[in-house]
Scaffold this motif. Sequence first.
Motif, mmCIF file in Angstrom:
data_model
loop_
_atom_site.group_PDB
_atom_site.id
_atom_site.type_symbol
_atom_site.label_atom_id
_atom_site.label_comp_id
_atom_site.label_asym_id
_atom_site.label_seq_id
_atom_site.Cartn_x
_atom_site.Cartn_y
_atom_site.Cartn_z
ATOM 1 N N GLY A 1 -8.652 -10.564 -111.041
ATOM 2 C CA GLY A 1 -9.759 -11.535 -110.811
ATOM 3 C C GLY A 1 -10.846 -11.252 -109.953
ATOM 4 O O GLY A 1 -10.513 -11.010 -108.874
ATOM 5 N N TRP A 2 -11.796 -11.145 -110.346
ATOM 6 C CA TRP A 2 -12.906 -11.114 -109.370
ATOM 7 C C TRP A 2 -13.342 -12.054 -108.359
ATOM 8 O O TRP A 2 -13.386 -13.348 -108.855
ATOM 9 C CB TRP A 2 -14.405 -10.882 -110.155
ATOM 10 C CG TRP A 2 -15.576 -10.611 -109.470
ATOM 11 C CD1 TRP A 2 -16.074 -9.585 -109.141
ATOM 12 C CD2 TRP A 2 -16.641 -11.804 -109.386
ATOM 13 N NE1 TRP A 2 -17.367 -9.786 -108.107
ATOM 14 C CE2 TRP A 2 -17.670 -11.285 -108.792
ATOM 15 C CE3 TRP A 2 -16.947 -13.087 -109.950
ATOM 16 C CZ2 TRP A 2 -18.876 -11.740 -108.194
ATOM 17 C CZ3 TRP A 2 -17.895 -13.815 -109.250
ATOM 18 C CH2 TRP A 2 -19.069 -13.162 -108.689
ATOM 19 N N HIS A 3 -13.308 -11.884 -107.157
ATOM 20 C CA HIS A 3 -13.432 -12.740 -106.036
ATOM 21 C C HIS A 3 -12.384 -13.733 -105.931
ATOM 22 O O HIS A 3 -12.667 -14.844 -105.415
ATOM 23 C CB HIS A 3 -14.844 -13.487 -105.975
ATOM 24 C CG HIS A 3 -15.927 -12.564 -105.356
ATOM 25 N ND1 HIS A 3 -15.771 -12.299 -104.160
ATOM 26 C CD2 HIS A 3 -16.749 -11.920 -106.024
ATOM 27 C CE1 HIS A 3 -16.871 -11.578 -103.858
ATOM 28 N NE2 HIS A 3 -17.663 -11.217 -105.023
ATOM 29 N N TRP B 1 -5.133 -14.737 -111.047
ATOM 30 C CA TRP B 1 -6.463 -14.761 -111.611
ATOM 31 C C TRP B 1 -6.794 -13.385 -112.196
ATOM 32 O O TRP B 1 -6.218 -12.257 -111.628
ATOM 33 C CB TRP B 1 -7.594 -15.251 -110.938
ATOM 34 C CG TRP B 1 -7.761 -16.522 -110.583
ATOM 35 C CD1 TRP B 1 -7.183 -17.202 -109.361
ATOM 36 C CD2 TRP B 1 -8.303 -17.600 -111.000
ATOM 37 N NE1 TRP B 1 -7.516 -18.517 -109.245
ATOM 38 C CE2 TRP B 1 -8.025 -18.784 -110.224
ATOM 39 C CE3 TRP B 1 -9.306 -17.377 -112.025
ATOM 40 C CZ2 TRP B 1 -8.753 -19.975 -110.565
ATOM 41 C CZ3 TRP B 1 -9.945 -18.781 -112.590
ATOM 42 C CH2 TRP B 1 -9.786 -20.143 -111.746
ATOM 43 N N ILE B 2 -7.224 -13.264 -113.635
ATOM 44 C CA ILE B 2 -7.702 -12.109 -114.168
ATOM 45 C C ILE B 2 -9.141 -12.207 -114.747
ATOM 46 O O ILE B 2 -9.475 -13.220 -114.711
ATOM 47 C CB ILE B 2 -6.617 -11.690 -115.392
ATOM 48 C CG1 ILE B 2 -6.633 -12.739 -116.247
ATOM 49 C CG2 ILE B 2 -5.271 -11.232 -114.875
ATOM 50 C CD1 ILE B 2 -5.963 -12.454 -117.635
ATOM 51 N N CYS C 1 -13.483 -15.151 -115.843
ATOM 52 C CA CYS C 1 -12.132 -14.882 -114.812
ATOM 53 C C CYS C 1 -11.557 -16.289 -115.081
ATOM 54 O O CYS C 1 -11.767 -17.501 -115.163
ATOM 55 C CB CYS C 1 -12.817 -15.205 -113.608
ATOM 56 S SG CYS C 1 -11.638 -14.364 -112.192
ATOM 57 N N ILE C 2 -10.158 -16.013 -115.356
ATOM 58 C CA ILE C 2 -9.157 -17.035 -115.745
ATOM 59 C C ILE C 2 -7.958 -17.111 -114.879
ATOM 60 O O ILE C 2 -7.492 -16.009 -114.495
ATOM 61 C CB ILE C 2 -8.884 -17.305 -117.165
ATOM 62 C CG1 ILE C 2 -8.331 -15.991 -117.695
ATOM 63 C CG2 ILE C 2 -10.160 -17.780 -118.204
ATOM 64 C CD1 ILE C 2 -8.161 -15.810 -119.053
ATOM 65 N N LYS C 3 -7.008 -18.186 -114.806
ATOM 66 C CA LYS C 3 -6.085 -18.175 -114.171
ATOM 67 C C LYS C 3 -5.025 -17.579 -115.142
ATOM 68 O O LYS C 3 -5.173 -17.671 -116.469
ATOM 69 C CB LYS C 3 -5.566 -19.781 -113.693
ATOM 70 C CG LYS C 3 -6.284 -20.231 -112.752
ATOM 71 C CD LYS C 3 -5.364 -21.357 -111.948
ATOM 72 C CE LYS C 3 -4.999 -21.058 -110.680
ATOM 73 N NZ LYS C 3 -4.531 -22.047 -110.083
ATOM 74 N N CYS C 4 -3.900 -17.015 -114.531
ATOM 75 C CA CYS C 4 -2.866 -16.232 -115.386
ATOM 76 C C CYS C 4 -1.662 -16.329 -114.710
ATOM 77 O O CYS C 4 -1.410 -16.195 -113.455
ATOM 78 C CB CYS C 4 -3.346 -14.990 -115.532
ATOM 79 S SG CYS C 4 -2.330 -13.969 -116.666
ATOM 80 N N LYS D 1 -4.260 -20.896 -122.093
ATOM 81 C CA LYS D 1 -3.271 -20.727 -121.400
ATOM 82 C C LYS D 1 -3.445 -21.241 -119.741
ATOM 83 O O LYS D 1 -2.953 -21.812 -119.066
ATOM 84 C CB LYS D 1 -2.397 -19.433 -121.237
ATOM 85 C CG LYS D 1 -1.600 -19.199 -122.549
ATOM 86 C CD LYS D 1 -1.378 -17.567 -122.433
ATOM 87 C CE LYS D 1 -0.209 -17.606 -123.805
ATOM 88 N NZ LYS D 1 0.344 -16.123 -123.373
ATOM 89 N N SER D 2 -4.753 -20.919 -119.407
ATOM 90 C CA SER D 2 -5.457 -20.827 -118.247
ATOM 91 C C SER D 2 -5.345 -22.463 -117.912
ATOM 92 O O SER D 2 -4.737 -23.054 -116.795
ATOM 93 C CB SER D 2 -6.661 -20.298 -118.027
ATOM 94 O OG SER D 2 -7.206 -20.569 -116.690
#
Length: 114
Positions: free
Chosen positions: A76-78, A84-85, A55-58, A104-105
């Motif tokens: 993004g999960w939770h 988030w993705i 899970c990463i920032k986007c 990138k995150s």
Amino acid sequence: MNIEEFREYCLSFKGVHEKMPFPNVPDKYSRDVLCFYVADKWFCFVNIEIFDFCCIKCNPDESVELQTEYAGIKPGWHMNKKYWISVYFNQDVSDDKIKELVSKSYDIVVNAGL
């Protein structure tokens, strides 16, 4: 890519440290989550036992495009679905693309004024 390679890649960025922040939660999946931080902000996390996705920032605009282009990229999960993705391993997202998105995150968090 396996968990060791992924972990090594995440730790290769300047100022990154790792922590498992949920040791006492009842949910086993969450207890096995390893978070990667720059300063005190997360930029990525992954389950170290199952290693099914990270899970990463986007960027919100890029997030929509990525979710349209790849079956292996979901909200993004939770996490805040706008920023988030979740990027699934062993699907249609190449290891190189995953690394690009992790980078990138990291940049998003660093450039947010840490």
